[in-house]
Write an enzyme that holds these catalytic residues in place. Structure first.
Site, PDB file in Angstrom:
ATOM      1  N   GLY A  32       8.040   8.292 -12.019  1.00  0.00           N
ATOM      2  CA  GLY A  32       8.209   7.024 -11.856  1.00  0.00           C
ATOM      3  C   GLY A  32       6.968   6.377 -12.509  1.00  0.00           C
ATOM      4  CB  CYS A  85       6.361  13.244 -12.756  1.00  0.00           C
ATOM      5  SG  CYS A  85       4.916  12.604 -13.871  1.00  0.00           S
ATOM      6  CE1 TYR A  86       4.294   6.724  -7.896  1.00  0.00           C
ATOM      7  CE2 TYR A  86       6.051   7.370  -6.444  1.00  0.00           C
ATOM      8  CZ  TYR A  86       5.079   6.554  -6.812  1.00  0.00           C
ATOM      9  OH  TYR A  86       4.867   5.516  -5.642  1.00  0.00           O
ATOM     10  CG  HIS A 109       8.998  14.801 -16.506  1.00  0.00           C
ATOM     11  ND1 HIS A 109       9.520  14.013 -15.875  1.00  0.00           N
ATOM     12  CD2 HIS A 109       7.612  14.085 -16.829  1.00  0.00           C
ATOM     13  CE1 HIS A 109       8.852  12.865 -15.377  1.00  0.00           C
ATOM     14  NE2 HIS A 109       7.812  13.122 -16.284  1.00  0.00           N
ATOM     15  CD  GLU A 154      12.890  15.515 -15.191  1.00  0.00           C
ATOM     16  OE1 GLU A 154      12.208  16.541 -14.923  1.00  0.00           O
ATOM     17  OE2 GLU A 154      12.270  14.196 -15.182  1.00  0.00           O
ATOM     18  CG  ASP A 162      31.449   5.897 -24.274  1.00  0.00           C
ATOM     19  OD1 ASP A 162      31.510   6.862 -24.583  1.00  0.00           O
ATOM     20  OD2 ASP A 162      30.478   4.925 -24.745  1.00  0.00           O
ATOM     21  CE  LYS A 200      29.552   8.181 -27.274  1.00  0.00           C
ATOM     22  NZ  LYS A 200      29.871   6.923 -26.780  1.00  0.00           N
TER      23      LYS A 200
END
Ligand code: XMP
Length: 511
Positions: A55, A82-83, A169, A171, A227, A367
């Site tokens: 964050g 992280c945060y 991170h 991710e 979508d 997506k």
């Protein structure tokens, strides 16, 4: 309340959804809740593990975000990212301060202690950092798991309390073993099973839609893109004739697009489609407008107005369904504290007092996950692998005023580009390809005459989820052909340029 395997508490990072996505890729059911969700709601989810996201705030500032302290007493494994790491460190009395050397981008870490979090992974790894604060002392009861040059407390553990924390991170794709670290956390620390897949996602969403809608009706706005088509198919399976599918021709579509959409819904999907020609009103409202955000807001508002007008023609319509994706939300900054990049027409462009309630079943996925869902729902491959096309359409690809001549010029150039990519088998190798009308005039020579005409920019990019992108390395012969054909066949164009910018720092669309 529905249970989850891993619960992510969102402290406003641009990457929060990626955490959930990486875990879903491992088959682990993951949900995201705001950082300040009450402890009772967390308990009701019965998570096997909790992740505290990154964050933008600083834990020591007045604007710091804190989750309920009781989160740390749940006796559930927690991973801070992280945060999240800084928050755990702060909670356990360590010093967190602005880093002298801020770390953005790639960094090397060295594992200092064996731990199941890094099970089967190399002792040295490249990871992705994005932080300006750092932990400066060891929190009470913790040990160091890994260090980097600028972060001595780069990975921490308190095994007794099952608390884990990473400064980097995992991710983000650039953390080379990041997905494995998350997998280790879910599999070996939280003991989650890999049972989640697109089939279970579809089933869950269908149930959710049925419960929410009851006997009411849903207006589903489609654009012909992947979508909204997937949303329409999902709704058709969930509530059958309670869904009213509407397509609005806003006059900003590509060549023959309206006919194609009408054909697909009628003949391929067998879904009844109400097609509305609203091009006049859109073009009237866009007259003289050149500011990108203003264009987006006008288009968003006009869409909603038309949907609401259509809804009034039917009985019991209480909901509007849209194909909003997570990427649309994060760039329109409706999540946490992320900064607004652009108002995506189906998010930031909504008028404040919208009368219909929104249904957005894709808002937590990316997506490529939508494409997998589409295949799961039985949609055909050609439709599923169409390039994305933005809701505001060609309006945000015309630099300056949107008017009929500019639209027609752009349509012709765009068809040539797509035709060339398809005939050279490059369409499916790229994420998105389109032309931009620059409204920049330059001097040229055609025959023996001087010309002073407009330039087209060709933009072709490769991406995985649209969050980042690089320009496609098209062979020169194909580029040459595209340029030659556009200049020869599109009146008013005497120059073609190729966009070689990446995202970030550029974006995919020009406005
Ligand atoms: P940017 O330009 O933000 O685009 O890098 C990322 C992806 O999103 C698409 N895009 C939109 N899609 N409504 C949409 O439905 C919008 O307002 C919108 N703006 C951009 C863009 O085409 C790319 O695939």
């Amino acid at each position: 309340m529905k249970k989850t395997d891993i619960l992510v508490l969102d402290f406003g990072s641009q990457y929060t959804q990626l955490i959930a996505r990486r875990l879903r890729e491992q088959g682990v059911y993951t949900e995201i809740l705001p950082f300040n969700v009450c402890i009772e709601d967390i308990k009701a989810k019965e998570p096997k593990g909790i992740i505290l996201s990154g964050g933008p705030a600083s834990v020591y500032s007045n604007e710091a975000y804190f989750c309920e302290k009781a989160v740390f007493d749940l006796k559930i494994p927690i991973l801070g990212i992280c945060y999240g790491l800084q928050l755990i460190a702060f909670h356990f009395k360590a010093k967190v301060a602005p880093a002298l050397h801020k770390e953005y981008g790639k960094a090397h870490i060295k594992i200092q202690k064996d731990n199941v979090l890094f099970k089967n992974l190399p002792q040295e790894q490249i990871v992705w950092m994005s932080h300006s604060d750092r932990v400066e002392s060891l929190p009470d009861g913790f040990e160091i798991l890994a260090t980097s040059t600028n972060s001595p407390f780069c990975a921490l553990v308190n095994e007794k309390l099952q608390l884990y924390a990473l400064q980097f991170h995992p991710e983000v794709e650039h953390s080379e073993f990041g997905a494995y670290i998350l997998k280790n956390f879910a599999q070996y620390i939280c003991h989650c099973e890999s049972v989640w897949n697109m089939g279970s996602f579809a089933k869950g969403q269908i149930e959710k839609i049925r419960q929410e809608v009851g006997q009411d009706k849903v207006l589903c706005a489609v654009s012909g893109g992947v979508d909204s088509t997937v949303v329409a198919a999902l709704l058709a399976q969930a509530i059958k004739e309670q869904v009213i599918v509407v397509f609005v021709d806003n006059g900003l579509l590509r060549d023959k697009e309206r006919e194609q959409v009408e054909y697909t819904f009628k003949n391929i999907l067998n879904i009844n489609l109400i097609s509305i020609d609203a091009s006049e009103i859109f073009l009237k409202r866009l007259k003289g407008v050149i500011e990108p955000e203003k264009k987006r807001k006008i288009i968003g508002n006009t869409f909603i107005e038309i949907f609401e007008k259509e809804a009034k023609k039917h009985k019991d319509v209480k909901y509007l369904a849209q194909g909003t994706l997570y990427t649309d939300i994060i760039e329109s900054s409706v999540v946490g504290n992320s900064k607004t990049i652009k108002s995506h027409h189906n998010v930031g462009g909504l008028p404040e007092k919208m009368k219909l309630k929104l249904i957005e079943p894709l808002k937590e996925i990316f997506k490529d996950e939508v494409r997998a869902l589409g295949l799961e729902l039985g949609l055909n491959k050609e439709l599923i692998f169409r390039h994305p096309f933005p809701g505001p359409g060609l309006a945000i690809r015309i630099m300056g005023e949107v008017e009929i001549n500019a639209l027609n010029t752009l349509r012709k150039a765009d068809s040539i580009l797509i035709e060339e990519l398809k005939s050279n088998a490059w369409y499916d190798k790229t994420w998105q390809a389109f032309c931009v009308l620059l409204n920049v005039k330059s001097v040229g020579v055609m025959g023996d005459n001087r010309t002073y005409e407009n330039a087209i920019c060709v933009r072709v990019v490769n991406a995985n989820d649209g969050m980042t992108a690089v320009f496609s390395h098209l062979p020169y012969e194909i580029l040459e052909n595209i340029s030659r054909r556009i200049i020869n066949e599109v009146q008013g164009i005497n120059r073609v340029v190729y966009d070689i910018s990446s995202k970030p720092p550029a974006t995919i669309e020009w406005e």
